[in-house]
Scaffold this motif. Structure first.
Motif: not given
Lengths: 380, 235
Positions: A359-371
């Motif tokens: 859960a805590t990794g989801a937001l930064p991971a999604a940001n990294a994935m999308r950029i």
């Protein structure tokens, strides 16, 4: 090099930040481990039985019942065996060293929950050799450093002897072990006939009748039958299982489960916010490198798994450390506080570690994935 | 603009159009760009800032897509691929060398080089052997465990080149590979690129401002305002 080693090296590029995060996670899981251990332990109700019923006054456990109810309870259809108990609550040495003595008919107790308490015929026989003898639970004996044959002086909070003295002296006849680790053994078993004869007040009364239903008898139906039998008497009763009783007893003070849920929930919410915030910044600092990895051919999902792997590793390290500390704490304070870090608690903690890590990794991971790569390269 | 040496180009751009939106306006970079590069060529692209060199390199790398036109590399239509397919294509077909090396500071030289191999189905031993081989090829044998921060600019760029070629891609894209180096180191790096082009048959497209660097290429293109203004064969 492997993906794991790459993830590991990413975590340790800022050692202080990683250490602080790990400590933060470990403190949260230490709190969780201790509070969940309390609920699962003997002070909670996990070690208590649903098969044994207790009959108490409907006015509350501080109101005794007449011993004269015994024949009627014994003859109630579905009752296999009955005993009765009176509690002697006091301290040994200093007032903070609180202990409890349950005075009962030892032979009847052996028949009802001798197995759960680890009582044997020899132990009960030793108790019967003299009226002032007692059996001590293993947890209490270990905590107090008591041994068989030792004299114990208990100062009762309320129950006075006939001469007004509140000091009671007993000799330890044996130590009972309990069936398993979750069995509460932080108390003493004494003889009801001795207590009843020696006390100044409440003679021929009991705090509770303890009964074991016959095979195949519904405990709920039996409890309702007993309470109905005494509903219009001078001593109306309330019959509950041991487990229900302990839960109700704890709720007299507060809804411990709710408080624990709130404390754990608050600590995990705080933890979540701290870790998410830190990880978002940590990944934002590495935006350029994420663009580089994508240029090298790392797919969006590989980037996602790398970031999630980092948070999972931090949660695993911190969570395991916190649970290890909780286990240590439960081991040290366990007998007195009834802390049991059971396999169920550990399994739930592991699920929380994985869930919160993702859960805590989801937001930064999604940001990294999308950029996009071009946007990532513009950050340098 | 076609390659005069090979009628079947390895890189083939036809009618490429590319622009960027800035606010409500669209700034055109390429209106109708054609380019053909033969397999095994070493091409230098020169031009002033804002001429479209970086955009062209990004499109060749599959990092950006053209708005219109055909972009074919090695028989693959990059303009028709989605982002995931282009990323997978990069992993197997292209290596990139950057001006500022772009090595990951927490990884050793060998680990930096090994990164692209993590995407390939190779055993740990195979990855290690290939890494050692390319580090030896770029003259860095024995420095596998050294961290980039302990290396000179020239050495770091060698690691960057080793990383670009370790997965054995057919195409090397170089973005100002000598822009951050002194003359001696720059010459060494350019000699190495020449070696990779001649001996390993890598197709190299190099963006540079440096005329001396461009002389190492066998074809030099001048890009200005989104069009190839001049072409010459280098010595």
């Amino acid at each position: 090099m492997t993906f794991f080693r790459f993830t590991w090296k990413n975590i340790w590029r800022k050692p202080l930040r990683t250490l602080l995060l790990t400590v933060c996670v470990s403190v949260a899981f230490l709190i969780y481990g201790l509070t969940a251990s309390f609920l699962a332990g003997a002070q909670g109700s996990a070690g208590s039985s649903d098969d044994i019923l207790g009959v108490m006054s409907s006015a509350g456990r501080s109101h005794p019942l007449p011993l004269a109810l015994l024949p009627r309870i014994t003859s109630t259809p579905g009752v296999a065996a009955v005993t009765y108990t009176a509690r002697l609550r006091g301290f040994v040495g200093t007032e903070k060293n609180v202990v409890n003595l349950t005075a009962t008919d030892p032979d009847a107790l052996l028949a009802i929950n001798g197995r759960e308490l680890g009582l044997s015929a020899d132990l009960v026989g030793a108790l019967g050799a003299a009226r002032d003898r007692i059996l001590v639970g293993r947890a209490l004996a270990d905590a107090q450093g008591w041994t068989v044959g030792q004299q114990v002086a208990l100062t009762a909070f309320q129950t006075a002897r006939q001469d007004g003295d509140r000091n009671w002296r007993f000799e330890i006849a044996g130590i009972f072990e309990g069936e398993n680790a979750s069995t509460d053994t932080y108390f003493m078993i004494g003889r009801y006939d001795y207590l009843n004869a020696a006390r100044a007040r409440d003679k021929d009364t009991v705090d509770a009748f303890i009964l074991r239903p016959g095979d195949g008898v519904s405990t709920g139906a039996l409890a309702a039958r007993i309470d109905a039998a005494f509903a219009n008497s001078a001593s109306p009763t309330r019959t509950q299982s041991e487990k229900q009783f302990l839960e109700a007893f704890l709720r007299q003070y507060a809804d411990v489960g709710l408080i624990i849920d709130l404390v754990v929930g608050a600590s995990f919410t705080t933890l979540l916010l701290i870790v998410v915030n830190t990880m978002v910044f940590a990944i934002r600092e590495r935006t350029f490198e994420i663009g580089l990895l994508k240029t090298l051919g790392f797919s969006r999902w590989r980037i996602l798994s790398l970031v999630l792997g980092e948070t999972l590793l931090i949660f695993l390290a911190g969570g395991v450390l916190g649970l290890a500390l909780a286990k240590l704490g439960a081991g040290i304070a366990g007998p007195a506080l009834g802390l049991i870090l059971s396999a169920v608690v550990l399994a739930k903690a592991l699920a929380l570690i994985l869930g919160l890590g993702l859960a805590t990794g989801a937001l930064p991971a999604a940001n990294a994935m999308r950029i996009p790569v071009t946007a990532a390269f513009r950050t340098r | 603009m076609t390659d005069r040496h090979d009628p079947a180009p390895y890189i083939d751009l036809k009618g490429i159009r590319k622009g960027y939106r800035i606010g409500t306006e669209t700034v055109s970079i390429f209106a109708d760009l054609d380019l053909a590069i033969a397999g095994g060529a070493f091409v230098a692209i020169m031009g002033p800032s804002g001429s479209g060199k970086s955009t062209l390199l990004n499109m060749l790398a599959g990092i950006e897509s053209p708005d219109a036109g055909q972009l074919m590399i090695g028989g693959n239509r990059l303009d028709r691929m989605g982002e995931a397919s282009r990323t997978a294509w990069r992993a197997h077909n292209m290596g990139m060398v950057f001006q500022f090396y772009n090595l990951l500071p927490m990884l050793t030289a060998a680990e930096n080089v090994e990164l692209p191999l993590l995407l390939k189905p190779l055993s740990g031993k195979e990855r290690r052997l290939r890494t050692e081989k390319v580090l030896d090829l770029v003259g860095l044998a024995g420095r596998e465990k050294q961290y980039p921060t302990r290396m000179s600019g020239g050495q770091q760029q060698r690691v960057g080149i080793a990383r670009a070629i370790v997965a054995d891609p057919g195409l090397l894209l170089c973005d100002e590979p000598t822009g951050d180096l002194d003359r001696k180191s720059a010459d060494d790096i350019l000699a190495m690129l020449g070696f990779l082009n001649r001996e390993l048959c890598k197709t190299i497209v190099m963006v540079t401002h440096d005329p001396q660097a461009a002389r190492h290429a066998n074809r030099v293109l001048h890009l200005d305002k989104g069009e190839f203004a001049e072409e010459r064969s280098a010595a």
